[in-house]
Design an enzyme around this catalytic site. Structure first.
Site, PDB file in Angstrom:
ATOM      1  N   LYS A  96      16.512 -13.063  22.439  1.00  0.00           N
ATOM      2  CA  LYS A  96      16.274 -13.609  21.102  1.00  0.00           C
ATOM      3  C   LYS A  96      17.598 -14.059  20.513  1.00  0.00           C
ATOM      4  O   LYS A  96      18.540 -13.277  20.403  1.00  0.00           O
ATOM      5  CB  LYS A  96      15.627 -12.542  20.220  1.00  0.00           C
ATOM      6  CG  LYS A  96      15.382 -13.027  18.807  1.00  0.00           C
ATOM      7  CD  LYS A  96      14.548 -12.050  18.016  1.00  0.00           C
ATOM      8  CE  LYS A  96      14.375 -12.553  16.592  1.00  0.00           C
ATOM      9  NZ  LYS A  96      13.576 -11.626  15.791  1.00  0.00           N
ATOM     10  N   ARG A 146      11.272 -17.109   7.625  1.00  0.00           N
ATOM     11  CA  ARG A 146      11.853 -16.213   6.618  1.00  0.00           C
ATOM     12  C   ARG A 146      11.301 -16.525   5.235  1.00  0.00           C
ATOM     13  O   ARG A 146      11.128 -15.626   4.425  1.00  0.00           O
ATOM     14  CB  ARG A 146      13.380 -16.276   6.694  1.00  0.00           C
ATOM     15  CG  ARG A 146      13.855 -15.675   8.021  1.00  0.00           C
ATOM     16  CD  ARG A 146      15.354 -15.583   8.140  1.00  0.00           C
ATOM     17  NE  ARG A 146      15.723 -15.147   9.493  1.00  0.00           N
ATOM     18  CZ  ARG A 146      16.956 -15.235   9.985  1.00  0.00           C
ATOM     19  NH1 ARG A 146      17.931 -15.711   9.237  1.00  0.00           N
ATOM     20  NH2 ARG A 146      17.212 -14.813  11.212  1.00  0.00           N
ATOM     21  N   LYS A 170      22.420 -12.604  11.401  1.00  0.00           N
ATOM     22  CA  LYS A 170      21.967 -11.628  12.397  1.00  0.00           C
ATOM     23  C   LYS A 170      22.772 -11.721  13.701  1.00  0.00           C
ATOM     24  O   LYS A 170      22.347 -11.211  14.745  1.00  0.00           O
ATOM     25  CB  LYS A 170      20.466 -11.807  12.651  1.00  0.00           C
ATOM     26  CG  LYS A 170      19.615 -11.580  11.388  1.00  0.00           C
ATOM     27  CD  LYS A 170      18.109 -11.533  11.675  1.00  0.00           C
ATOM     28  CE  LYS A 170      17.321 -11.214  10.406  1.00  0.00           C
ATOM     29  NZ  LYS A 170      15.866 -11.046  10.647  1.00  0.00           N
ATOM     30  N   LYS A 213      13.089 -16.618  22.858  1.00  0.00           N
ATOM     31  CA  LYS A 213      12.827 -17.122  21.505  1.00  0.00           C
ATOM     32  C   LYS A 213      14.104 -17.628  20.883  1.00  0.00           C
ATOM     33  O   LYS A 213      15.099 -16.900  20.960  1.00  0.00           O
ATOM     34  CB  LYS A 213      12.249 -15.966  20.689  1.00  0.00           C
ATOM     35  CG  LYS A 213      12.104 -16.233  19.232  1.00  0.00           C
ATOM     36  CD  LYS A 213      11.569 -15.022  18.530  1.00  0.00           C
ATOM     37  CE  LYS A 213      11.544 -15.348  17.055  1.00  0.00           C
ATOM     38  NZ  LYS A 213      11.534 -14.177  16.248  1.00  0.00           N
ATOM     39  N   SER A 249       8.929 -21.007  13.957  1.00  0.00           N
ATOM     40  CA  SER A 249       8.580 -21.701  12.719  1.00  0.00           C
ATOM     41  C   SER A 249       9.330 -23.023  12.552  1.00  0.00           C
ATOM     42  O   SER A 249       8.740 -24.016  12.109  1.00  0.00           O
ATOM     43  CB  SER A 249       8.854 -20.784  11.529  1.00  0.00           C
ATOM     44  OG  SER A 249      10.208 -20.350  11.531  1.00  0.00           O
ATOM     45  N   TYR A 279       2.169 -21.516  16.245  1.00  0.00           N
ATOM     46  CA  TYR A 279       1.375 -21.696  15.034  1.00  0.00           C
ATOM     47  C   TYR A 279       0.328 -22.790  15.229  1.00  0.00           C
ATOM     48  O   TYR A 279      -0.567 -22.930  14.415  1.00  0.00           O
ATOM     49  CB  TYR A 279       2.299 -22.003  13.846  1.00  0.00           C
ATOM     50  CG  TYR A 279       3.317 -20.897  13.630  1.00  0.00           C
ATOM     51  CD1 TYR A 279       2.966 -19.732  12.960  1.00  0.00           C
ATOM     52  CD2 TYR A 279       4.606 -20.993  14.151  1.00  0.00           C
ATOM     53  CE1 TYR A 279       3.873 -18.692  12.797  1.00  0.00           C
ATOM     54  CE2 TYR A 279       5.530 -19.972  13.993  1.00  0.00           C
ATOM     55  CZ  TYR A 279       5.158 -18.821  13.321  1.00  0.00           C
ATOM     56  OH  TYR A 279       6.056 -17.799  13.172  1.00  0.00           O
TER      57      TYR A 279
HETATM   58  C1  PBG Z   1      11.690 -10.622  12.777  1.00  0.00           C
HETATM   59  C2  PBG Z   1      11.193 -11.906  13.367  1.00  0.00           C
HETATM   60  C3  PBG Z   1      11.667 -13.198  13.120  1.00  0.00           C
HETATM   61  C4  PBG Z   1      10.785 -14.059  13.770  1.00  0.00           C
HETATM   62  C5  PBG Z   1       9.827 -13.273  14.412  1.00  0.00           C
HETATM   63  N1  PBG Z   1      10.102 -11.936  14.162  1.00  0.00           N
HETATM   64  C6  PBG Z   1      12.785 -13.688  12.291  1.00  0.00           C
HETATM   65  C7  PBG Z   1      14.140 -13.216  12.505  1.00  0.00           C
HETATM   66  O1  PBG Z   1      14.471 -12.549  13.480  1.00  0.00           O
HETATM   67  O2  PBG Z   1      14.962 -13.485  11.628  1.00  0.00           O
HETATM   68  C8  PBG Z   1      10.855 -15.556  13.732  1.00  0.00           C
HETATM   69  C9  PBG Z   1       9.591 -16.290  14.059  1.00  0.00           C
HETATM   70  C10 PBG Z   1       9.566 -17.710  13.658  1.00  0.00           C
HETATM   71  O3  PBG Z   1      10.572 -18.294  13.193  1.00  0.00           O
HETATM   72  O4  PBG Z   1       8.487 -18.316  13.799  1.00  0.00           O
HETATM   73  N2  PBG Z   1      12.687  -9.957  13.445  1.00  0.00           N
END
Ligand code: PBG
Length: 335
Positions: free
Chosen positions: A203, A213, A227, A258, A284, A323
């Site tokens: 990730k 978010r 992060k 991801k 997203s 989505y």
């Molecule tokens: C939470 C999480 C995130 C996403 C899925 N689980 C955001 C992040 O890590 O900041 C993102 C999913 C998306 O953007 O569709 N840890």
């Protein structure tokens, strides 16, 4: 020996197999079906409530009763799995993310309601503290640093809480070191040895999570490094193999890469090294990009969405969180 024959024109004419829809279908190397889709859904408190998300046109947050209706739709469309994400009201967040381990929190109630109504659907839930912390980080913050081992202890409790609610697949998305092993032991010790772990193993610290978010109302005040002290550097691919290797050794059943389209090379790399189901998350921001162009009439909706998803299959993904899941599943119904 290379498996290609290096035939040449005019004896070899690759266009012969592209002449008709039937021929093209016959020689297709990959296919997409509803069974390849995991549908991420956002949950809110209340009754009969549906809210739009401005950066994700066509995606909504649903109160639990409306979520159940979406779950029924998923089953009708042949979508096998949902990933549920709660939007927690600001007043319920604290620095420790305490609500994450409350068996009556929003996502646990959502899991119970969906499992009761549509038991055959696979329910996947994130393990990470970001929906619950007032600072929006996935872990605990001590003197400006996200602490690893103390966070892992809370994540284990969060995983147990979700498993207790009936969640089928625990998906740690926090990127703490060692959390998969700790969660596996915790689940086994509590009698949840059949609950599986889908690790968000690779990730990245990505700008493509922006609209998510907004959707869950978390992460606008992360501070300097965001992060980046726990999510991976987008410059790295081989480090992803170390992440996958560790998570598998610790007991992950499935892994995830991801974001999705910008990281197809990483999916291919993981699949070339490990015989493990590898999921991809079309996040997203990818959804937002495509929808922006579609809504402007710049891209053809049906074709571009299907093309974006077959790309994941070609790269080697076993399934895709998207989505677009209900839209695509509907498209794929033979008529
Ligand atoms: C939470 C999480 C995130 C996403 C899925 N689980 C955001 C992040 O890590 O900041 C993102 C999913 C998306 O953007 O569709 N840890």
């Amino acid at each position: 020996m290379h498996k290609q024959d290096f035939g040449h024109y005019p004896a070899t004419r690759l266009r012969r197999l592209r002449r008709s829809p039937a021929l093209r279908a016959l020689v297709a190397e990959n296919s997409l079906s509803a069974a390849d889709l995991i549908w991420p859904l956002f949950v809110i408190e209340g009754e009969n409530k549906v809210e739009d998300i401005s950066a994700m046109p066509g995606v909504q947050r649903h109160s639990i009763d409306r979520l159940v209706a979406e779950a029924k739709k998923a089953r009708q469309l042949g979508i096998p799995a949902l990933a549920l994400f709660p939007k927690i009201e600001a007043g319920l967040k604290d620095s420790e993310g305490s609500l994450s381990t409350d068996p009556d929190n929003l996502v646990c109630r959502a899991v119970r309601a969906v499992k009761a109504a549509v038991p055959e659907l696979v329910i996947i839930c994130d393990v990470a503290l970001d929906p619950y912390t007032d600072h929006g980080h996935d872990g605990l913050l001590r003197d400006g640093v996200i602490v690893n081992d103390e966070t892992v202890a809370v994540l284990v409790q969060q995983a147990l809480t979700l498993a207790g609610a009936g969640c089928d697949v625990i998906a740690p998305s926090d990127m703490m070191d060692g959390r998969v092993g700790a969660i596996r032991s915790g689940l086994d010790a509590a009698g949840f040895e059949q609950v599986s772990i889908l690790s968000y193993a690779v990730k990245y610290a990505s700008a493509f999570y922006g609209p998510f978010r907004e959707a869950v109302g978390a992460g606008s005040q992360l501070g300097g490094d965001g992060k980046k002290t726990y999510q991976m550097n987008p410059a790295n691919a081989e480090e992803g193999l170390r992440e996958v290797g560790l998570d598998l050794a610790e007991g992950a059943d499935m892994v995830m890469v991801k974001p999705g389209l910008p990281y197809l090379d990483v999916i291919r790399l993981v699949r070339s090294q490990y015989a493990v189901p590898c999921m991809a998350y079309q996040v997203s921001g990818e959804y937002a990009m495509l929808m922006a162009a579609i809504e402007n009439g710049w891209l053809d909706r049906d074709r571009v969405i299907l093309e974006s998803l077959i790309a994941f299959k070609r790269a080697g993904a076993s399934a895709v969180l998207t989505y677009f899941a209900p839209f695509v599943a509907e498209q794929l119904i033979p008529r």
